[in-house]
Design a protein around this motif. Structure first.
Motif, mmCIF file in Angstrom:
data_model
loop_
_atom_site.group_PDB
_atom_site.id
_atom_site.type_symbol
_atom_site.label_atom_id
_atom_site.label_comp_id
_atom_site.label_asym_id
_atom_site.label_seq_id
_atom_site.Cartn_x
_atom_site.Cartn_y
_atom_site.Cartn_z
ATOM 1 N N ARG A 275 2.363 6.710 -6.947
ATOM 2 C CA ARG A 275 1.435 7.721 -7.453
ATOM 3 C C ARG A 275 2.014 9.125 -7.284
ATOM 4 N N ALA A 276 2.609 9.373 -6.112
ATOM 5 C CA ALA A 276 3.204 10.691 -5.872
ATOM 6 C C ALA A 276 4.396 10.932 -6.795
ATOM 7 N N LEU A 277 5.215 9.905 -7.005
ATOM 8 C CA LEU A 277 6.374 10.052 -7.883
ATOM 9 C C LEU A 277 5.944 10.290 -9.329
ATOM 10 N N ASP A 278 4.944 9.549 -9.777
ATOM 11 C CA ASP A 278 4.453 9.745 -11.141
ATOM 12 C C ASP A 278 3.906 11.158 -11.326
ATOM 13 N N ALA A 279 3.269 11.671 -10.282
ATOM 14 C CA ALA A 279 2.663 13.002 -10.378
ATOM 15 C C ALA A 279 3.718 14.104 -10.435
ATOM 16 N N ILE A 280 4.802 13.971 -9.673
ATOM 17 C CA ILE A 280 5.793 15.050 -9.603
ATOM 18 C C ILE A 280 6.614 15.147 -10.884
ATOM 19 N N VAL A 281 6.729 14.060 -11.638
ATOM 20 C CA VAL A 281 7.522 14.114 -12.871
ATOM 21 C C VAL A 281 6.648 14.349 -14.103
ATOM 22 N N ARG B 212 -5.734 4.445 5.345
ATOM 23 C CA ARG B 212 -5.514 2.997 5.355
ATOM 24 C C ARG B 212 -4.125 2.675 5.896
ATOM 25 N N ILE B 213 -3.126 3.437 5.474
ATOM 26 C CA ILE B 213 -1.760 3.209 5.955
ATOM 27 C C ILE B 213 -1.681 3.441 7.459
ATOM 28 N N ASN B 214 -2.328 4.494 7.935
ATOM 29 C CA ASN B 214 -2.321 4.773 9.372
ATOM 30 C C ASN B 214 -2.987 3.649 10.159
ATOM 31 N N GLU B 215 -4.060 3.106 9.614
ATOM 32 C CA GLU B 215 -4.746 1.994 10.278
ATOM 33 C C GLU B 215 -3.845 0.761 10.336
ATOM 34 N N MET B 216 -3.153 0.499 9.235
ATOM 35 C CA MET B 216 -2.248 -0.647 9.208
ATOM 36 C C MET B 216 -1.141 -0.506 10.247
ATOM 37 N N GLU B 217 -0.633 0.705 10.404
ATOM 38 C CA GLU B 217 0.432 0.925 11.383
ATOM 39 C C GLU B 217 -0.021 0.487 12.774
ATOM 40 N N THR C 239 0.826 -1.205 0.000
ATOM 41 C CA THR C 239 0.000 0.000 0.000
ATOM 42 C C THR C 239 0.861 1.256 0.000
ATOM 43 N N VAL C 240 1.916 1.238 0.802
ATOM 44 C CA VAL C 240 2.819 2.389 0.858
ATOM 45 C C VAL C 240 3.504 2.596 -0.487
ATOM 46 N N GLU C 241 3.960 1.514 -1.099
ATOM 47 C CA GLU C 241 4.616 1.659 -2.399
ATOM 48 C C GLU C 241 3.636 2.188 -3.443
ATOM 49 N N SER C 242 2.390 1.758 -3.355
ATOM 50 C CA SER C 242 1.378 2.253 -4.286
ATOM 51 C C SER C 242 1.181 3.754 -4.126
ATOM 52 N N ALA C 243 1.090 4.215 -2.885
ATOM 53 C CA ALA C 243 0.940 5.654 -2.634
ATOM 54 C C ALA C 243 2.166 6.415 -3.117
ATOM 55 N N MET C 244 3.338 5.882 -2.800
ATOM 56 C CA MET C 244 4.567 6.555 -3.203
ATOM 57 C C MET C 244 4.683 6.642 -4.721
ATOM 58 N N LEU D 244 5.384 10.922 3.670
ATOM 59 C CA LEU D 244 6.175 11.698 2.716
ATOM 60 C C LEU D 244 5.550 11.672 1.324
ATOM 61 N N ALA D 245 4.879 10.574 0.993
ATOM 62 C CA ALA D 245 4.141 10.534 -0.276
ATOM 63 C C ALA D 245 3.036 11.587 -0.266
ATOM 64 N N VAL D 246 2.379 11.744 0.878
ATOM 65 C CA VAL D 246 1.355 12.787 1.014
ATOM 66 C C VAL D 246 1.992 14.171 0.865
ATOM 67 N N ASN D 247 3.128 14.382 1.520
ATOM 68 C CA ASN D 247 3.819 15.672 1.410
ATOM 69 C C ASN D 247 4.190 15.973 -0.044
ATOM 70 N N LEU D 248 4.662 14.943 -0.734
ATOM 71 C CA LEU D 248 5.043 15.120 -2.134
ATOM 72 C C LEU D 248 3.817 15.438 -2.990
ATOM 73 N N ALA D 249 2.709 14.775 -2.696
ATOM 74 C CA ALA D 249 1.471 15.053 -3.429
ATOM 75 C C ALA D 249 1.014 16.495 -3.196
#
Length: 275
Positions: free
Chosen positions: A50-56, A76-81, A43-48, A121-126
């Motif tokens: 998406r953020a990486l694809d968006a920034i480039v 969802r990530i927070n719940e998993m933690e 899930t984290v990699e999926s979020a990351m 950090l994916a959220v911050n990047l988004a």
């Protein structure tokens, strides 16, 4: 709760234990912890990604929705933690544990924290993407794309090492951190020159500087994950360069494309998916 293809047997044993009111075995609880970690990693990699694809691809209308998708994955990530922390605590309450199992639990708690931080950090990047899309003419520095590729490769390799318990792959992640740092420094210098000579570029320049900081921190957490995997599998503490002599020899690569191509297809690993 949806299941990955290979988790049916594990979950069936768990249900049987619950149905008969028998206590869950230590082995099953460890399997569950590992499955939770794999699911969170996915899930984290999926979020990351998406953020990486968006920034480039700031000017591509096809990626306009990606930041919103990242924001939706954060709860969802927070719940998993929380779930993973609780599972690790249950295991620690079992009392005396074999050394390797204890290392898995300790490493799991640390992995959990690093994965959650990558999600943040994916959220911050988004958020940087949202701001930059509102700035017409914001031009990404040329080093941004290879930096993103390097970060993507480090995270993919660290998570691949988690799935396969591959110490050599984890070692390659440790060797790659300097690549990301060099890109960060180049982008900062370029943006500083641009902002000094072109005051109108200050707003976008600051956003790109912040974005590279987020990317650098993601790479740092990927390094932490690799270190924790080595500790779990080998019992070696390689933080701050300690214990590196116990790792297999591997070639240091300065090419982010090579780094990314080395990543294994870990996405087929069995796992449990939270819903």
């Amino acid at each position: 709760m949806m299941l990955g293809s290979g988790s049916v047997e594990t979950l069936a044993r768990q249900r049987k234990a619950m149905d008969t009111k028998a206590p869950l075995t230590e082995s099953l609880m460890l399997d569950t912890l590992m499955n939770y970690l794999v699911t969170m990693a996915r899930t984290v990699e999926s979020a990351m990604n998406r953020a990486l694809d968006a920034i480039v691809s700031l000017d591509d209308p096809r990626t306009a929705a990606l930041p919103g998708e990242v924001f939706l994955l954060e709860p969802r990530i927070n719940e998993m933690e929380i779930v993973i922390d609780e599972q690790a605590i249950r295991l620690l309450r079992q009392g005396a544990l074999p050394e390797e199992e204890l290392r898995l639990i300790v490493a799991g708690l640390k992995l959990n924290n690093d994965l959650e931080r990558i999600g943040d950090l994916a959220v911050n990047l988004a958020e940087r993407v949202v701001s930059l899309r509102e700035m017409p003419g914001a031009a990404a520095p040329e080093e941004l794309s290879p930096m993103v590729s390097a970060v993507r490769g480090m995270v993919s390799q660290s998570l691949g090492a988690l799935i396969s318990r591959n110490v050599e792959m984890a070692g390659k992640v440790l060797e790659s951190d300097d690549v990301v740092d060099k890109y960060r420094d180049r982008i900062f210098e370029r943006q500083l020159r641009s902002m000094t000579g072109e005051p109108e570029s200050v707003s976008s320049g600051l956003q790109f500087v912040l974005a590279t900081r987020h990317l650098e921190r993601i790479a740092d957490h990927a390094t932490n994950i690799a270190e924790d995997i080595i500790f779990w599998v080998r019992g070696l503490d390689v933080r701050h360069g300690r214990g590196m002599g116990g790792l297999p020899e591997s070639r240091i690569t300065n090419n982010s494309q090579t780094l990314h191509s080395d990543v294994t297809a870990w996405g087929h690993t069995d796992h449990v998916i939270f819903t």
